[in-house]
Motif scaffolding. Structure first.
Motif, PDB file in Angstrom:
ATOM      1  N   ALA A  15       0.833  -1.209   0.000  1.00  0.00           N
ATOM      2  CA  ALA A  15       0.000   0.000   0.000  1.00  0.00           C
ATOM      3  C   ALA A  15       0.870   1.264   0.000  1.00  0.00           C
ATOM      4  CB  ALA A  15      -0.925  -0.005   1.209  1.00  0.00           C
ATOM      5  N   LEU A  16       2.030   1.210   0.665  1.00  0.00           N
ATOM      6  CA  LEU A  16       2.924   2.375   0.710  1.00  0.00           C
ATOM      7  C   LEU A  16       3.413   2.762  -0.679  1.00  0.00           C
ATOM      8  CD1 LEU A  16       5.068   1.603   3.891  1.00  0.00           C
ATOM      9  CD2 LEU A  16       3.575   3.577   3.556  1.00  0.00           C
ATOM     10  N   GLU A  17       3.464   1.796  -1.596  1.00  0.00           N
ATOM     11  CA  GLU A  17       3.913   2.095  -2.957  1.00  0.00           C
ATOM     12  C   GLU A  17       2.878   2.929  -3.715  1.00  0.00           C
ATOM     13  OE1 GLU A  17       4.791  -1.619  -4.776  1.00  0.00           O
ATOM     14  OE2 GLU A  17       6.446  -2.100  -3.398  1.00  0.00           O
ATOM     15  N   GLU A  18       1.676   3.043  -3.168  1.00  0.00           N
ATOM     16  CA  GLU A  18       0.615   3.789  -3.856  1.00  0.00           C
ATOM     17  C   GLU A  18       0.226   5.053  -3.088  1.00  0.00           C
ATOM     18  OE1 GLU A  18      -2.641   1.651  -5.413  1.00  0.00           O
ATOM     19  OE2 GLU A  18      -1.490  -0.193  -5.750  1.00  0.00           O
ATOM     20  N   LEU A  19       1.145   5.584  -2.302  1.00  0.00           N
ATOM     21  CA  LEU A  19       0.856   6.791  -1.512  1.00  0.00           C
ATOM     22  C   LEU A  19       0.434   7.964  -2.394  1.00  0.00           C
ATOM     23  CD1 LEU A  19       3.531   7.034   1.348  1.00  0.00           C
ATOM     24  CD2 LEU A  19       1.073   6.653   1.548  1.00  0.00           C
ATOM     25  N   LEU A 102      -8.151   4.600   2.942  1.00  0.00           N
ATOM     26  CA  LEU A 102      -7.123   3.649   3.375  1.00  0.00           C
ATOM     27  C   LEU A 102      -7.695   2.236   3.455  1.00  0.00           C
ATOM     28  CD1 LEU A 102      -4.188   3.435   4.336  1.00  0.00           C
ATOM     29  CD2 LEU A 102      -5.015   3.784   6.660  1.00  0.00           C
ATOM     30  N   TRP A 103      -8.875   2.119   4.007  1.00  0.00           N
ATOM     31  CA  TRP A 103      -9.507   0.800   4.146  1.00  0.00           C
ATOM     32  C   TRP A 103      -9.819   0.202   2.773  1.00  0.00           C
ATOM     33  CZ3 TRP A 103      -9.859  -2.651   7.813  1.00  0.00           C
ATOM     34  CH2 TRP A 103     -10.766  -3.699   7.701  1.00  0.00           C
ATOM     35  N   ASP A 104     -10.326   1.049   1.869  1.00  0.00           N
ATOM     36  CA  ASP A 104     -10.622   0.557   0.513  1.00  0.00           C
ATOM     37  C   ASP A 104      -9.361   0.037  -0.165  1.00  0.00           C
ATOM     38  OD1 ASP A 104     -13.262   1.223   0.835  1.00  0.00           O
ATOM     39  OD2 ASP A 104     -13.153   3.086  -0.333  1.00  0.00           O
ATOM     40  N   LEU A 105      -8.241   0.773   0.010  1.00  0.00           N
ATOM     41  CA  LEU A 105      -6.982   0.345  -0.599  1.00  0.00           C
ATOM     42  C   LEU A 105      -6.506  -0.980  -0.006  1.00  0.00           C
ATOM     43  CD1 LEU A 105      -4.547   0.873  -2.458  1.00  0.00           C
ATOM     44  CD2 LEU A 105      -3.497   2.159  -0.570  1.00  0.00           C
ATOM     45  N   LEU A 106      -6.574  -1.082   1.329  1.00  0.00           N
ATOM     46  CA  LEU A 106      -6.135  -2.321   1.986  1.00  0.00           C
ATOM     47  C   LEU A 106      -7.008  -3.500   1.587  1.00  0.00           C
ATOM     48  CD1 LEU A 106      -5.291  -0.986   5.571  1.00  0.00           C
ATOM     49  CD2 LEU A 106      -3.673  -1.740   3.812  1.00  0.00           C
ATOM     50  N   VAL A 107      -8.307  -3.266   1.464  1.00  0.00           N
ATOM     51  CA  VAL A 107      -9.216  -4.339   1.050  1.00  0.00           C
ATOM     52  C   VAL A 107      -8.860  -4.810  -0.359  1.00  0.00           C
ATOM     53  CG1 VAL A 107     -11.607  -4.869   0.398  1.00  0.00           C
ATOM     54  CG2 VAL A 107     -11.119  -3.688   2.554  1.00  0.00           C
ATOM     55  N   ALA A 108      -8.611  -3.838  -1.252  1.00  0.00           N
ATOM     56  CA  ALA A 108      -8.260  -4.189  -2.632  1.00  0.00           C
ATOM     57  C   ALA A 108      -6.947  -4.959  -2.685  1.00  0.00           C
ATOM     58  CB  ALA A 108      -8.169  -2.924  -3.474  1.00  0.00           C
ATOM     59  N   LYS A 109      -5.979  -4.551  -1.890  1.00  0.00           N
ATOM     60  CA  LYS A 109      -4.685  -5.219  -1.874  1.00  0.00           C
ATOM     61  C   LYS A 109      -4.739  -6.563  -1.147  1.00  0.00           C
ATOM     62  CE  LYS A 109      -1.986  -2.118  -3.842  1.00  0.00           C
ATOM     63  NZ  LYS A 109      -1.186  -2.455  -5.059  1.00  0.00           N
ATOM     64  N   GLY A 110      -5.664  -6.705  -0.234  1.00  0.00           N
ATOM     65  CA  GLY A 110      -5.680  -7.880   0.622  1.00  0.00           C
ATOM     66  C   GLY A 110      -6.604  -8.982   0.183  1.00  0.00           C
ATOM     67  N   GLU A 111      -7.194  -8.872  -0.997  1.00  0.00           N
ATOM     68  CA  GLU A 111      -8.124  -9.905  -1.458  1.00  0.00           C
ATOM     69  C   GLU A 111      -7.458 -11.279  -1.542  1.00  0.00           C
ATOM     70  OE1 GLU A 111      -9.751  -8.541  -5.116  1.00  0.00           O
ATOM     71  OE2 GLU A 111     -11.265  -7.271  -4.157  1.00  0.00           O
ATOM     72  N   ALA A 112      -6.190 -11.260  -1.951  1.00  0.00           N
ATOM     73  CA  ALA A 112      -5.477 -12.536  -2.098  1.00  0.00           C
ATOM     74  C   ALA A 112      -4.970 -13.056  -0.764  1.00  0.00           C
ATOM     75  CB  ALA A 112      -4.301 -12.366  -3.058  1.00  0.00           C
ATOM     76  N   GLY A 114      -6.698 -13.525   1.946  1.00  0.00           N
ATOM     77  CA  GLY A 114      -7.748 -14.166   2.733  1.00  0.00           C
ATOM     78  C   GLY A 114      -8.289 -13.247   3.810  1.00  0.00           C
ATOM     79  N   ASP A 115      -8.366 -13.777   5.039  1.00  0.00           N
ATOM     80  CA  ASP A 115      -8.973 -13.020   6.133  1.00  0.00           C
ATOM     81  C   ASP A 115      -7.948 -12.268   6.960  1.00  0.00           C
ATOM     82  OD1 ASP A 115      -7.702 -15.121   7.277  1.00  0.00           O
ATOM     83  OD2 ASP A 115      -9.377 -15.722   8.580  1.00  0.00           O
ATOM     84  N   VAL A 116      -6.738 -12.010   6.411  1.00  0.00           N
ATOM     85  CA  VAL A 116      -5.701 -11.284   7.151  1.00  0.00           C
ATOM     86  C   VAL A 116      -6.203  -9.912   7.576  1.00  0.00           C
ATOM     87  CG1 VAL A 116      -3.437 -10.171   6.969  1.00  0.00           C
ATOM     88  CG2 VAL A 116      -3.755 -12.489   6.096  1.00  0.00           C
ATOM     89  N   LEU A 117      -6.792  -9.176   6.666  1.00  0.00           N
ATOM     90  CA  LEU A 117      -7.241  -7.816   6.971  1.00  0.00           C
ATOM     91  C   LEU A 117      -8.374  -7.828   7.985  1.00  0.00           C
ATOM     92  CD1 LEU A 117      -6.794  -4.854   6.355  1.00  0.00           C
ATOM     93  CD2 LEU A 117      -8.443  -5.040   4.488  1.00  0.00           C
ATOM     94  N   LEU A 118      -9.274  -8.794   7.829  1.00  0.00           N
ATOM     95  CA  LEU A 118     -10.400  -8.876   8.756  1.00  0.00           C
ATOM     96  C   LEU A 118      -9.910  -9.109  10.180  1.00  0.00           C
ATOM     97  CD1 LEU A 118     -13.462  -8.885   9.157  1.00  0.00           C
ATOM     98  CD2 LEU A 118     -13.428 -11.356   8.723  1.00  0.00           C
ATOM     99  N   ARG A 119      -8.938 -10.043  10.311  1.00  0.00           N
ATOM    100  CA  ARG A 119      -8.404 -10.336  11.643  1.00  0.00           C
ATOM    101  C   ARG A 119      -7.575  -9.174  12.192  1.00  0.00           C
ATOM    102  NH1 ARG A 119      -4.773 -13.770  11.167  1.00  0.00           N
ATOM    103  NH2 ARG A 119      -4.901 -14.489   9.013  1.00  0.00           N
ATOM    104  N   SER A 120      -7.094  -8.317  11.294  1.00  0.00           N
ATOM    105  CA  SER A 120      -6.241  -7.195  11.712  1.00  0.00           C
ATOM    106  C   SER A 120      -7.017  -5.891  11.869  1.00  0.00           C
ATOM    107  CB  SER A 120      -5.116  -6.991  10.689  1.00  0.00           C
ATOM    108  OG  SER A 120      -4.348  -8.156  10.540  1.00  0.00           O
ATOM    109  N   ALA A 121      -8.329  -5.958  11.732  1.00  0.00           N
ATOM    110  CA  ALA A 121      -9.148  -4.734  11.826  1.00  0.00           C
ATOM    111  C   ALA A 121      -8.894  -3.947  13.119  1.00  0.00           C
ATOM    112  CB  ALA A 121     -10.626  -5.081  11.697  1.00  0.00           C
TER     113      ALA A 121
END
Length: 399
Positions: A15-19, A102-112, A114-121
């Motif tokens: 995500a930092l690469e898309e600042l 920020l959340w939209d970007l992380l969701v888009a990046k985190g689709e692959a 799995g549930d990493v983002l959900l558990r890290s909410a």
């Protein structure tokens, strides 16, 4: 807690690469808010702050090293936005935009992932909350500092206007601007003992919330309040209810020094029975006695010479009766205040007439008697004040 090698850390690095794109989208959204649309903050400054904020949030969420250049950035943004005059609620709106993008970007990046983002909410929320609270604290601290500085500027300008022997229009306009005054309206000027300064400060804040220009400060070792009249009848009691002090009015701030002088004289003349603000019209006889000096001694000698030869208890009784009548304008109401029959009141007033030669039922004689009693009090005699309400009943005199 995330570590630098965790899936969440990897997600945040991506995500930092898309600042740049993230920042551009944020600025475009924020510039739809009124204060930013009016360019109260330079667009390039907003972009720099947004990029730094996104980087700080991503590094905090991913457990990545936070460089020194980002240390204190949240508080710094809050302080600068306070200086720019951006309302706090608008800043909080901008932070919500921060989170959405920020959340939209992380969701888009985190689709692959799995549930990493959900558990890290919770980590995402903690990072955002820390940023928000620190920014808000910086904003409020700076706003308080600005308010203190603004109050000191107001105090200095008002003091200069009061002590100046010939204040110019420029200084008057400066004071009006500092107080957010409309201009061209009369002002209430009230002085009270210094112990009431905090109460006057609270009242000034309440009046400002009502849209009135108001300011309180210490002046000449007394508490001091000025309020711009909005319109209608001049009513000091409505503006400062329950504040025991002396007041006056001035047509414009150019006359403030004279009004302050009058209000201070009224304060010195306040009766101990006062329960609210009194003006020159309420203590005029005491003011006259204070102003006429040695002439007052001559009036006392002429009017009260025989009266003062009476026993003290008789003097006090007749003086008290006269004041009750003078205050109410009615022998019946005076009798009620004194708890005596109306005829007793009339008999005492007739005795005053006989001893002094001044008829209490004749307005000019009554006024002279009142001034004479005040002159005697200012010369050392114990003053006797009206019974009942401090402010006199101004109804039609009735015998």
């Amino acid at each position: 807690m995330s570590t630098s090698g965790s899936p969440l850390a990897s997600l945040c690095r991506e995500a930092l690469e898309e600042l740049g794109g993230l920042t551009d989208r944020f600025v475009a959204r924020v510039w739809q808010l009124d204060p930013y649309r009016d360019d109260v903050v330079d667009r390039s400054e907003v972009a720099r702050d947004a990029e730094a904020s996104f980087e700080l949030l991503l590094r905090s969420i991913g457990g990545l090293r936070i460089p020194d250049r980002l240390s204190g950035i949240s508080e710094d943004i809050g302080r600068r936005r306070a200086r720019s005059g951006v309302p706090l609620e608008v800043i909080l709106q901008a932070i919500r935009i921060d989170f959405q993008l920020l959340w939209d970007l992380l969701v888009a990046k985190g689709e692959a992932a799995g549930d990493v983002l959900l558990r890290s909410a919770p980590l995402v929320w903690q990072a955002l909350e820390a940023h928000t609270l620190t920014l808000q604290r910086g904003y409020l601290d700076e706003a308080a500092l600005m308010a203190h500085e603004q109050h000191r500027v107001r105090e200095d300008l008002v003091r200069r206007l009061v002590v100046s022997t010939s204040p110019g229009r420029s200084l008057q306009r400066q004071v009006e601007s500092a107080l957010d005054a409309v201009g061209g309206r009369p002002w209430l000027v009230l002085t009270a003992h210094l112990g009431q300064l905090d109460a006057l400060g609270v009242r000034a804040a309440q009046l400002r919330e009502r849209g009135l220009a108001a300011h309180a400060q210490e002046l000449f070792h007394q508490a001091f309040l000025i309020v711009e009249q909005q319109g209608g009848r001049r009513d000091a009691v409505a503006l400062v209810p329950g504040i025991v002090g002396g007041y006056s009015w001035c047509a414009e701030l150019a006359d403030l020094a004279d009004a302050v002088s009058t209000a201070r004289k009224v304060l010195r003349a306040l009766p101990p029975t006062a329960t609210g603000p009194l003006g020159p019209e309420d203590v005029w006889a005491a003011l006259v006695a204070d102003e006429i000096g040695s002439v007052g001694d001559a009036i006392v000698t002429t009017v009260l010479d025989d009266f003062q030869r009476m026993p003290d208890v008789d003097q006090r009784l007749l003086h008290e009766t006269f004041l009750a009548y003078f205050t109410t304008g009615s022998s019946s109401r005076a009798g009620e205040l004194l708890h005596v029959h109306r005829n007793t009141t009339i008999n005492r007033l007739q005795k005053v007439h006989k001893i002094t030669g001044m008829n209490p039922f004749v307005p000019s004689d009554a006024a002279l008697l009142h001034v004479a009693f005040e002159c005697a009090a200012s010369g050392g005699a114990e003053p006797i004040r009206p019974l009942g309400p401090a402010a006199p009943d101004r109804g039609q005199p009735t015998v």
